[in-house]
Design an enzyme around this catalytic site. Structure first.
Site, PDB file in Angstrom:
ATOM      1  CB  SER A 414       3.445   0.309 -10.491  1.00  0.00           C
ATOM      2  OG  SER A 414       2.935  -0.694 -11.277  1.00  0.00           O
ATOM      3  CG  HIS A 435       8.184  -0.092 -13.807  1.00  0.00           C
ATOM      4  ND1 HIS A 435       7.849   1.225 -13.930  1.00  0.00           N
ATOM      5  CD2 HIS A 435       6.999  -0.766 -13.700  1.00  0.00           C
ATOM      6  CE1 HIS A 435       6.533   1.350 -13.887  1.00  0.00           C
ATOM      7  NE2 HIS A 435       6.001   0.162 -13.750  1.00  0.00           N
ATOM      8  CD  GLU A 447      10.171   4.196 -14.993  1.00  0.00           C
ATOM      9  OE1 GLU A 447       9.978   5.400 -15.144  1.00  0.00           O
ATOM     10  OE2 GLU A 447       9.604   3.541 -14.090  1.00  0.00           O
ATOM     11  CG  ASN A 485       3.813   5.038 -13.203  1.00  0.00           C
ATOM     12  OD1 ASN A 485       3.278   5.235 -14.286  1.00  0.00           O
ATOM     13  ND2 ASN A 485       3.987   3.828 -12.700  1.00  0.00           N
TER      14      ASN A 485
HETATM   15  P1  NAD Z   1      -2.225  -9.127 -11.467  1.00  0.00           P
HETATM   16  O1  NAD Z   1      -3.153  -8.986 -10.310  1.00  0.00           O
HETATM   17  O2  NAD Z   1      -2.800  -9.210 -12.823  1.00  0.00           O
HETATM   18  O3  NAD Z   1      -1.325 -10.441 -11.267  1.00  0.00           O
HETATM   19  C1  NAD Z   1      -0.661 -10.739 -10.085  1.00  0.00           C
HETATM   20  C2  NAD Z   1      -0.420 -12.243 -10.062  1.00  0.00           C
HETATM   21  O4  NAD Z   1       0.444 -12.530  -8.968  1.00  0.00           O
HETATM   22  C3  NAD Z   1      -1.682 -13.074  -9.868  1.00  0.00           C
HETATM   23  O5  NAD Z   1      -1.778 -14.046 -10.878  1.00  0.00           O
HETATM   24  C4  NAD Z   1      -1.471 -13.726  -8.509  1.00  0.00           C
HETATM   25  O6  NAD Z   1      -2.044 -15.030  -8.418  1.00  0.00           O
HETATM   26  C5  NAD Z   1       0.028 -13.790  -8.442  1.00  0.00           C
HETATM   27  N1  NAD Z   1       0.592 -13.956  -7.111  1.00  0.00           N
HETATM   28  C6  NAD Z   1       0.135 -13.457  -5.939  1.00  0.00           C
HETATM   29  N2  NAD Z   1       0.934 -13.895  -4.942  1.00  0.00           N
HETATM   30  C7  NAD Z   1       1.907 -14.657  -5.491  1.00  0.00           C
HETATM   31  C8  NAD Z   1       3.026 -15.376  -4.981  1.00  0.00           C
HETATM   32  N3  NAD Z   1       3.296 -15.420  -3.693  1.00  0.00           N
HETATM   33  N4  NAD Z   1       3.805 -16.044  -5.870  1.00  0.00           N
HETATM   34  C9  NAD Z   1       3.529 -16.048  -7.178  1.00  0.00           C
HETATM   35  N5  NAD Z   1       2.478 -15.397  -7.720  1.00  0.00           N
HETATM   36  C10 NAD Z   1       1.687 -14.703  -6.879  1.00  0.00           C
HETATM   37  O7  NAD Z   1      -1.188  -7.937 -11.326  1.00  0.00           O
HETATM   38  P2  NAD Z   1      -0.367  -7.205 -12.499  1.00  0.00           P
HETATM   39  O8  NAD Z   1      -1.172  -6.115 -13.039  1.00  0.00           O
HETATM   40  O9  NAD Z   1       0.204  -8.241 -13.387  1.00  0.00           O
HETATM   41  O10 NAD Z   1       0.811  -6.528 -11.657  1.00  0.00           O
HETATM   42  C11 NAD Z   1       1.907  -7.271 -11.199  1.00  0.00           C
HETATM   43  C12 NAD Z   1       3.003  -6.325 -10.759  1.00  0.00           C
HETATM   44  O11 NAD Z   1       3.374  -5.516 -11.876  1.00  0.00           O
HETATM   45  C13 NAD Z   1       2.568  -5.356  -9.667  1.00  0.00           C
HETATM   46  O12 NAD Z   1       3.650  -5.116  -8.830  1.00  0.00           O
HETATM   47  C14 NAD Z   1       2.194  -4.094 -10.445  1.00  0.00           C
HETATM   48  O13 NAD Z   1       2.333  -2.925  -9.682  1.00  0.00           O
HETATM   49  C15 NAD Z   1       3.219  -4.133 -11.537  1.00  0.00           C
HETATM   50  N6  NAD Z   1       2.859  -3.409 -12.753  1.00  0.00           N
HETATM   51  C16 NAD Z   1       1.569  -3.433 -13.228  1.00  0.00           C
HETATM   52  C17 NAD Z   1       1.244  -2.742 -14.386  1.00  0.00           C
HETATM   53  C18 NAD Z   1      -0.159  -2.781 -14.932  1.00  0.00           C
HETATM   54  O14 NAD Z   1      -0.511  -1.923 -15.750  1.00  0.00           O
HETATM   55  N7  NAD Z   1      -0.964  -3.771 -14.582  1.00  0.00           N
HETATM   56  C19 NAD Z   1       2.237  -2.034 -15.066  1.00  0.00           C
HETATM   57  C20 NAD Z   1       3.549  -2.044 -14.583  1.00  0.00           C
HETATM   58  C21 NAD Z   1       3.840  -2.732 -13.414  1.00  0.00           C
END
Ligand code: NAD
Length: 657
Positions: A414, A435, A447, A485
Site C-alpha cells: 500500500s 496495487h 495502480e 492513498n
Molecule cells: P493480511 O495480514 O491480511 O495478510 C498477509 C498474509 O501474508 C498472511 O496470511 C500471512 O500469513 C502472509 N505472509 C506473511 N509472510 C509471508 C511469507 N513470507 N510468504 C507468504 N505469505 C506470507 O494483509 P493484507 O491486508 O492482505 O495486506 C497484504 C498486502 O496488501 C500488504 O502489503 C498491504 O499493505 C497491501 N494492501 C492491503 C490493503 C487492505 O486494505 N488490506 C489494500 C491494498 C493493499
C-alpha cells in the site's frame, strides 16, 4: 454501407456491420441508413418478417456514438434524439413480425432498437450483455427505452433496471423478461427464425399499473429512496423515474416527448458532463498502452500471501481464467484464505454472476500451498504478504531465486517504497507495483506503480495484465502513498483531527455523504482498520512532514483495542446490522463545526494534494488523477474528481459549500 439487407425466402435479415470499426454504434449516418432500409422493407411485399442481427464477433449494437452526441449543440442533439425515436417507431410500426437476434453487447440504443422489435432472442455467450446504462452517464434512455421497457415488463421491474443502469448476461435478462429466449450462438439465427412465425406482439397488460394509486406509490417510493441514497446529486435518476412513471399512463408519443425534453435538459447540466467525461476516462484506461513495448503473456500467475488481499486477488484472477498458485507460510492463514475464496465463489453463484460449473472451474484453477515450490513457469507473481519492508525484502530475494529470468515480480504494497525491493533482486527491471484496492472483487481501479528501474516491457505487461483481468489501470510513480492513498490520507487524517477537536462522528460522515462520497471518512477509517490507516499515515507523515501529521487519537484508540469494524469498535460501535457513535472514543468538547465547514476543509485538502501530485508527475495528467480518485475511492463521481471539482468552483470561496 453500415447495414446490409439480405433476404432468405420471405425473411428479411438486416445485418449491422459498421464499416472500418469493430463496434456497431448509432450516429446520424447509421440512423439515416436504417431509416432507408426500413422504408425498403416496408415497400417490399415479399418480405413477410424481419430478423435484425450483427456480424461483429462480440457486439450487437453498443449504443449511441456518445462522443458525437455530446459534442453536438442542443439543437443538433434534439434532431438526433428525434431521428432515433422516429426510426425506432418506424421499426415498431412495421406490419411484419420483427425479431432481434442478439449476440454480443446490446446496450443503450442497441437495446432500445431491440425493444422496438416484437421479439428478442440472445446467444448465451459471455460477451452477450444487455441493458440500458444511460443513467450511469447522467442521462436517461431517450430512444424509447424509458417508455418501452416499462411497457414490456412492467414499471416495478423496469425501474430498478433503468435506475441501476444494469447490464445483464443473457440468462439474467431472460429472467427479467427483457428478452424472450436464449440459445447457443451457433443456433441464434435458426432460433430467431422460429419466432418469426408468431404474430406481431400485443402490448402486455400489467394489472398493477392499471391502478393509478400503484403508479403513484411506485414513483413516490423510488423518488424517496433515490433522494435518500444520492441526496439529489444525480438528477438523471429523478428524471428517469418521472418519465417512466408518467409513461405508463401517457401515449407513446407523449412519453417519447418527455424522454427527449429530459435528455436535452440533463446533457446541459454539470452532472452529465462529469459522468460522461468519466466514461471516456474509463474507456481510455481500458485501452491504455503506456509505451511502445510489446506486453508479454501473463496466464500463469502466483500470489504470495493469502490474507485479505491475497485471497481476493487469487479469487479474481481465477475468475478471469488465470492459473493461480497461492502461497502462504502459515497453514491456518492459507486455509482461511481458501475459505474466503470459496465464499466469494458461493456468493457469485447465488447472485447468478457465475454458474456452478464456472465456479468449480475457477476454484480448480487455484493451487494452494505452504511448501517451497518452483515458480519457474510463472509469468507474473504478485506479492501480497504482510506490510513490512524487511519481510518483503526477504520474500523478493527468494522469489528472485525461485522464478525465471523473465517472470514479472509485482508487489501489492500500500505504501512501502517499491524501489527498496529492487535492491534485493537480480533483475530490477522486472519489478513493478500492482496495487489492488480492497475489496478486490468490487474495486475496479488498480495502480500500476513504475519505479525508476521498471522496464518498458514490464510496465506494458503489467498494464495489459490488469486490463486482461477486467480491472482499470492507472500508471503512477513510486512515491509515498502512490496516488490514491496520497490524496485520500490527508482527508482521512483531517477528519480524525476534527473528531479529536470535538465534532460528532455523524456530523463529519453525514457532511461528506451529502457532498457525494459513498462513505463518510470516519466510517472508512473503521472499515480499513485504524492500525492499517495509522501505518499508512505514518509513512506519509514521514515523507511530507510539513503538511501531514498523524492525529494522536488513532494511536490512543488502537491502544484501547479500538481497531475499527474488525474489532467491533472504532469511531463507531458495531452491533448486528447496526452501528452507533462510539461514546468511549468521543472527546467531549464543544462542537462548533457545520457540515459545510467539514466539506470545505476535507475536500480542499484532497484538491490541494491532487494538484501537488500533478506538479510532481505522480500521474501523467490531471485526468488520470481524477479518474483514479473516483474509481479508487468513490470520490463523488458527479463532481468529476478533486481537480475538476477545484476547477468548477473557487475552492477558497466557502460560500460555495
Ligand atoms: P493480511 O495480514 O491480511 O495478510 C498477509 C498474509 O501474508 C498472511 O496470511 C500471512 O500469513 C502472509 N505472509 C506473511 N509472510 C509471508 C511469507 N513470507 N510468504 C507468504 N505469505 C506470507 O494483509 P493484507 O491486508 O492482505 O495486506 C497484504 C498486502 O496488501 C500488504 O502489503 C498491504 O499493505 C497491501 N494492501 C492491503 C490493503 C487492505 O486494505 N488490506 C489494500 C491494498 C493493499
Amino acid at each position: 454501407m453500415n447495414i446490409e439487407l439480405h433476404q432468405e425466402q420471405s425473411t428479411g435479415i438486416l445485418i449491422f456491420n459498421r464499416q472500418d470499426s469493430s463496434a456497431n454504434i448509432f450516429d446520424k449516418a447509421v440512423l439515416t441508413e436504417l431509416d432507408e432500409r426500413l422504408d425498403e422493407i416496408a415497400r417490399d411485399k415479399s418480405i413477410q418478417n424481419l430478423i435484425i442481427t450483427s456480424s461483429k464477433p462480440t457486439i450487437f449494437i453498443a449504443g449511441a456514438d456518445i462522443k458525437s452526441l455530446f459534442s453536438a449543440p442542443p439543437s443538433e442533439m434534439n434532431d438526433l434524439i428525434s431521428l432515433g425515436q422516429s426510426v425506432f417507431n418506424k421499426l415498431a410500426l412495421l406490419r411484419i413480425t420483427t425479431v432481434a437476434a442478439i449476440h454480443g453487447a446490446c446496450v443503450g440504443g442497441g437495446y432500445e432498437l431491440a425493444l422496438a422489435c416484437d421479439y428478442r432472442v440472445a446467444s448465451d455467450a459471455s460477451c452477450t450483455r444487455i441493458g440500458l446504462p444511460e443513467t450511469q452517464l447522467g442521462i436517461l434512455p431517450a430512444w424509447g427505452g424509458s417508455t418501452r421497457l416499462p411497457a414490456l415488463i412492467g414499471l416495478s421491474k423496469a425501474l430498478p433496471l433503468i435506475l441501476g443502469g444494469k447490464i445483464l448476461k443473457a440468462k439474467a435478462a431472460l429472467r427479467k423478461g427483457m428478452i424472450d429466449g436464449v440459445c447457443p450462438h451457433e443456433n441464434l439465427l435458426d432460433y430467431a427464425h422460429s419466432f418469426t412465425v408468431y404474430p406481431k406482439r400485443e402490448e402486455p397488460i400489467h394489472m398493477l399499473e392499471h391502478n393509478p394509486f400503484s403508479v403513484a406509490y411506485i414513483r413516490k417510493k423510488a423518488t424517496h429512496d433515490l433522494l435518500d441514497k444520492t441526496r439529489g446529486h444525480y438528477p438523471a435518476l429523478l428524471a428517469a423515474t418521472k418519465v417512466a412513471c408518467d409513461g405508463v399512463r401517457e401515449s407513446l408519443l407523449d412519453s417519447l416527448n418527455n424522454e427527449r425534453e429530459a435528455i436535452i435538459k440533463l446533457t446541459s447540466g454539470p452532472e452529465a458532463k462529469q459522468l460522461i467525461n468519466l466514461f471516456f476516462l474509463t474507456e481510455r484506461s481500458k485501452k491504455l498502452k503506456p509505451n511502445k513495448a510489446e506486453a508479454r503473456a501473463t496466464n500463469k500467475t502466483a500470489v504470495i500471501g493469502s490474507g485479505v488481499m491475497g485471497s481476493g486477488i487469487a479469487y479474481w484472477l481465477s475468475t478471469r481464467k488465470k492459473d493461480v498458485l497461492l502461497k502462504d507460510v502459515n497453514e491456518e492463514a492459507l486455509a482461511k484464505g481458501m475459505g474466503t475464496i470459496q465464499n466469494l465463489y458461493g456468493g457469485s453463484v447465488k447472485r447468478h454472476i457465475l454458474s456452478k460449473t464456472e465456479a468449480t472451474a475457477g476454484l480448480d484453477r487455484i493451487t494452494a500451498t505452504t511448501k517451497p515450490v518452483s515458480l519457474k513457469d510463472r509469468e507474473i507473481i504478485i506479492e501480497a504478504a504482510t506490510e513490512n519492508l524487511e519481510l518483503k525484502k526477504k520474500i523478493f530475494a527468494t522469489l528472485d531465486e525461485q522464478s525465471s529470468a523473465s517472470t514479472i515480480l509485482a508487489t501489492n504494497t500500500s505504501a512501502l517504497p517499491i524501489h527498496e525491493l529492487s535492491k534485493v533482486i537480480s533483475h530490477p527491471e522486472r519489478l513493478v507495483g500492482i496495487h489492488f484496492f480492497n475489496p478486490v472483487p468490487r474495486m475496479k481501479l488498480v495502480e500500476v506503480v513504475q519505479t525508476d528501474s521498471t522496464s518498458d516491457e514490464t510496465l506494458a505487461t503489467a498494464v495489459k495484465f490488469v486490463q486482461s483481468i477486467g480491472k482499470l489501470p492507472v500508471v503512477v510513480k513510486d512515491s509515498p502513498g502512490f496516488l490514491v492513498n496520497r490524496i485520500l490520507l490527508p482527508y482521512l487524517v483531517r477528519a480524525g483531527e476534527m473528531f479529536t477537536d470535538g465534532a460528532e462522528p455523524t456530523l463529519i460522515d453525514q457532511a461528506m455523504l451529502d457532498f457525494g462520497m459513498p462513505m463518510g471518512p470516519l466510517r472508512l477509517l473503521d472499515e480499513v482498520g485504524l492500525d492499517v490507516s495509522l501505518h499508512v499515515a505514518k509513512t506519509l507523515a514521514a515523507a511530507f512532514p510539513d503538511r501531514m501529521a498523524v492525529p494522536y487519537i488513532l494511536q490512543e484508540m488502537i491502544d484501547k483495542g479500538m481497531l475499527g469494524k474488525k474489532s467491533g469498535k472504532g469511531f463507531y460501535v458495531y452491533g448486528k446490522g447496526h452501528s452507533e457513535p462510539n461514546r468511549d472514543a468521543i472527546a467531549l468538547r464543544p462542537n462548533n463545526r457545520t457540515p459545510r465547514d467539514v466539506q470545505y476543509q476535507l475536500t480542499l485538502l484532497m484538491s490541494k494534494e491532487a494538484a501537488m501530485c500533478l506538479d510532481e508527475g505522480i500521474a501523467s495528467c490531471a485526468e488520470d488523477i481524477d479518474f483514479a480518485m473516483v474509481m479508487g475511492t468513490g470520490y463523488a463521481p458527479f463532481r468529476g474528481g478533486p481537480l475538476r471539482h477545484a476547477d468548477t468552483c473557487n475552492l477558497l470561496d466557502r460560500s460555495f459549500y
